[in-house]
Write a protein that holds these residues in place. Sequence first.
Motif, PDB file in Angstrom:
ATOM      1  N   SER A 112       0.828  -1.204   0.000  1.00  0.00           N
ATOM      2  CA  SER A 112       0.000   0.000   0.000  1.00  0.00           C
ATOM      3  C   SER A 112       0.865   1.257   0.000  1.00  0.00           C
ATOM      4  O   SER A 112       0.567   2.235  -0.711  1.00  0.00           O
ATOM      5  N   LEU A 113       1.942   1.255   0.777  1.00  0.00           N
ATOM      6  CA  LEU A 113       2.847   2.407   0.806  1.00  0.00           C
ATOM      7  C   LEU A 113       3.494   2.621  -0.555  1.00  0.00           C
ATOM      8  O   LEU A 113       3.650   3.758  -1.026  1.00  0.00           O
ATOM      9  N   GLN A 114       3.877   1.533  -1.207  1.00  0.00           N
ATOM     10  CA  GLN A 114       4.479   1.641  -2.540  1.00  0.00           C
ATOM     11  C   GLN A 114       3.482   2.221  -3.550  1.00  0.00           C
ATOM     12  O   GLN A 114       3.843   3.058  -4.386  1.00  0.00           O
ATOM     13  N   LYS A 115       2.221   1.803  -3.462  1.00  0.00           N
ATOM     14  CA  LYS A 115       1.199   2.309  -4.371  1.00  0.00           C
ATOM     15  C   LYS A 115       0.912   3.791  -4.119  1.00  0.00           C
ATOM     16  O   LYS A 115       0.689   4.557  -5.066  1.00  0.00           O
ATOM     17  N   LEU A 116       0.928   4.204  -2.838  1.00  0.00           N
ATOM     18  CA  LEU A 116       0.717   5.615  -2.524  1.00  0.00           C
ATOM     19  C   LEU A 116       1.838   6.466  -3.129  1.00  0.00           C
ATOM     20  O   LEU A 116       1.585   7.538  -3.688  1.00  0.00           O
ATOM     21  N   CYS A 117       3.070   5.998  -3.027  1.00  0.00           N
ATOM     22  CA  CYS A 117       4.197   6.717  -3.633  1.00  0.00           C
ATOM     23  C   CYS A 117       4.015   6.838  -5.141  1.00  0.00           C
ATOM     24  O   CYS A 117       4.236   7.912  -5.727  1.00  0.00           O
ATOM     25  N   ALA A 118       3.615   5.753  -5.770  1.00  0.00           N
ATOM     26  CA  ALA A 118       3.423   5.765  -7.222  1.00  0.00           C
ATOM     27  C   ALA A 118       2.314   6.737  -7.618  1.00  0.00           C
ATOM     28  O   ALA A 118       2.432   7.464  -8.610  1.00  0.00           O
ATOM     29  N   SER A 119       1.228   6.760  -6.836  1.00  0.00           N
ATOM     30  CA  SER A 119       0.114   7.662  -7.139  1.00  0.00           C
ATOM     31  C   SER A 119       0.542   9.118  -7.030  1.00  0.00           C
ATOM     32  O   SER A 119       0.209   9.947  -7.894  1.00  0.00           O
ATOM     33  N   MET A 120       1.286   9.450  -5.962  1.00  0.00           N
ATOM     34  CA  MET A 120       1.730  10.836  -5.793  1.00  0.00           C
ATOM     35  C   MET A 120       2.683  11.253  -6.911  1.00  0.00           C
ATOM     36  O   MET A 120       2.595  12.368  -7.437  1.00  0.00           O
ATOM     37  N   ASP A 121       3.586  10.365  -7.284  1.00  0.00           N
ATOM     38  CA  ASP A 121       4.526  10.675  -8.364  1.00  0.00           C
ATOM     39  C   ASP A 121       3.794  10.856  -9.697  1.00  0.00           C
ATOM     40  O   ASP A 121       4.205  11.669 -10.531  1.00  0.00           O
ATOM     41  N   GLU A 122       2.715  10.116  -9.888  1.00  0.00           N
ATOM     42  CA  GLU A 122       1.956  10.205 -11.136  1.00  0.00           C
ATOM     43  C   GLU A 122       1.157  11.502 -11.212  1.00  0.00           C
ATOM     44  O   GLU A 122       1.041  12.122 -12.273  1.00  0.00           O
ATOM     45  N   ILE A 123       0.601  11.928 -10.077  1.00  0.00           N
ATOM     46  CA  ILE A 123      -0.265  13.111 -10.056  1.00  0.00           C
ATOM     47  C   ILE A 123       0.528  14.406 -10.119  1.00  0.00           C
ATOM     48  O   ILE A 123       0.100  15.385 -10.745  1.00  0.00           O
ATOM     49  N   PHE A 184       8.351  13.915  -1.759  1.00  0.00           N
ATOM     50  CA  PHE A 184       7.996  12.613  -2.327  1.00  0.00           C
ATOM     51  C   PHE A 184       9.225  11.727  -2.485  1.00  0.00           C
ATOM     52  O   PHE A 184       9.125  10.491  -2.401  1.00  0.00           O
ATOM     53  N   ALA A 185      10.384  12.339  -2.697  1.00  0.00           N
ATOM     54  CA  ALA A 185      11.626  11.562  -2.718  1.00  0.00           C
ATOM     55  C   ALA A 185      11.889  10.954  -1.336  1.00  0.00           C
ATOM     56  O   ALA A 185      12.338   9.810  -1.228  1.00  0.00           O
ATOM     57  N   HIS A 186      11.587  11.729  -0.287  1.00  0.00           N
ATOM     58  CA  HIS A 186      11.695  11.186   1.074  1.00  0.00           C
ATOM     59  C   HIS A 186      10.760   9.988   1.253  1.00  0.00           C
ATOM     60  O   HIS A 186      11.134   8.984   1.874  1.00  0.00           O
ATOM     61  N   HIS A 187       9.541  10.103   0.727  1.00  0.00           N
ATOM     62  CA  HIS A 187       8.587   8.993   0.839  1.00  0.00           C
ATOM     63  C   HIS A 187       9.155   7.718   0.215  1.00  0.00           C
ATOM     64  O   HIS A 187       9.096   6.635   0.805  1.00  0.00           O
ATOM     65  N   ARG A 188       9.679   7.860  -0.991  1.00  0.00           N
ATOM     66  CA  ARG A 188      10.213   6.682  -1.679  1.00  0.00           C
ATOM     67  C   ARG A 188      11.402   6.093  -0.911  1.00  0.00           C
ATOM     68  O   ARG A 188      11.537   4.864  -0.799  1.00  0.00           O
ATOM     69  N   GLU A 189      12.236   6.970  -0.361  1.00  0.00           N
ATOM     70  CA  GLU A 189      13.392   6.496   0.393  1.00  0.00           C
ATOM     71  C   GLU A 189      12.952   5.798   1.677  1.00  0.00           C
ATOM     72  O   GLU A 189      13.531   4.778   2.075  1.00  0.00           O
ATOM     73  N   LEU A 190      11.916   6.330   2.309  1.00  0.00           N
ATOM     74  CA  LEU A 190      11.377   5.692   3.512  1.00  0.00           C
ATOM     75  C   LEU A 190      10.895   4.279   3.209  1.00  0.00           C
ATOM     76  O   LEU A 190      11.182   3.335   3.959  1.00  0.00           O
ATOM     77  N   VAL A 191      10.152   4.133   2.134  1.00  0.00           N
ATOM     78  CA  VAL A 191       9.630   2.818   1.769  1.00  0.00           C
ATOM     79  C   VAL A 191      10.774   1.853   1.480  1.00  0.00           C
ATOM     80  O   VAL A 191      10.733   0.679   1.871  1.00  0.00           O
ATOM     81  N   GLU A 192      11.812   2.350   0.810  1.00  0.00           N
ATOM     82  CA  GLU A 192      12.965   1.498   0.518  1.00  0.00           C
ATOM     83  C   GLU A 192      13.645   1.034   1.802  1.00  0.00           C
ATOM     84  O   GLU A 192      13.993  -0.147   1.951  1.00  0.00           O
ATOM     85  N   ALA A 193      13.841   1.965   2.743  1.00  0.00           N
ATOM     86  CA  ALA A 193      14.482   1.620   4.015  1.00  0.00           C
ATOM     87  C   ALA A 193      13.635   0.619   4.800  1.00  0.00           C
ATOM     88  O   ALA A 193      14.157  -0.333   5.400  1.00  0.00           O
ATOM     89  N   ILE A 194      12.314   0.833   4.798  1.00  0.00           N
ATOM     90  CA  ILE A 194      11.419  -0.073   5.516  1.00  0.00           C
ATOM     91  C   ILE A 194      11.432  -1.456   4.870  1.00  0.00           C
ATOM     92  O   ILE A 194      11.459  -2.484   5.558  1.00  0.00           O
ATOM     93  N   ALA A 195      11.431  -1.485   3.551  1.00  0.00           N
ATOM     94  CA  ALA A 195      11.361  -2.764   2.834  1.00  0.00           C
ATOM     95  C   ALA A 195      12.562  -3.651   3.132  1.00  0.00           C
ATOM     96  O   ALA A 195      12.441  -4.885   3.185  1.00  0.00           O
ATOM     97  N   ILE A 196      13.759  -3.048   3.323  1.00  0.00           N
ATOM     98  CA  ILE A 196      14.953  -3.872   3.598  1.00  0.00           C
ATOM     99  C   ILE A 196      15.225  -4.007   5.090  1.00  0.00           C
ATOM    100  O   ILE A 196      16.209  -4.634   5.487  1.00  0.00           O
TER     101      ILE A 196
END
Length: 252
Positions: A112-123, A184-196
């Motif tokens: 869900s977090l990954q999809k939210l990041c994708a939606s924000m980047d798209e909009i 939004f770059a922070h958001h993507r980095e957060l998700v990456e850090a959480i994922a690993i």
Amino acid sequence: MSPTPDPQSAVPAREIAYRIVYDAIASGRYLPGQWIREDEVTAEAGVSRTPLREALQRLQSEGLVQLVRHRGALVVGWTSADLDDLFDIRVALETYGARRAAQRRGGAQLESLQKLCASMDEILPAAQEPELQQLGHLCIDFHRGIHEAADNRKLLSVMPMVLAPPFVSEAFHHHTRLELEQAFAHHRELVEAIAIGDEDWAEGVMRAHLRHGRRSLRRMERHLPLMTSHDAEPAVTDTGQPETTSSDPVHE
């Protein structure tokens, strides 16, 4: 036209009343220090006084209004110092939440977090006024998703009260495009850090993200319905209650 509660609707009357008052505070229609007139809200919301008073109790618990016996609900004033305090609390709680989320590698919320990041980047690239409001709501959803990923019920229970004053989301369109791209770059980095599962990385990114957010908000404070520290303190009578005038609503 006022929304009339449908008996078959899944939205409770107290939620309708809450949203109307919340949005009025967010938009500046109800200003700090202003009394909320129950008759006006019940007419606009199409609800009775009981669900409205339940909504006002909730707003008081969130620090947005002050309920005064026999007087009604007074909109609470916010100052720049209040926002500083709020962001200090957010840093303490949300960095903890980011660490917890990384411990669990995001759990069921990661996708869900990954999809939210994708939606924000798209909009963002073509975002105008309506889309900027949508982005503001998606940002709040993203932070809520981090809290849910932390899997701590106590954190989830307290964060709605400190996540953001209502007028902050209304002022979202005052952010520059660069500020939004950085956020939004922070958001993507957060998700990456959480994922690993990198707890230190997740905590550090969240701290930087919130400090960046407060700096951006400080730049746009002239657009927010803030009060001075002096004005935010209501005059108090010898009964210990806020001083009122003849124009204030009285509820006996």
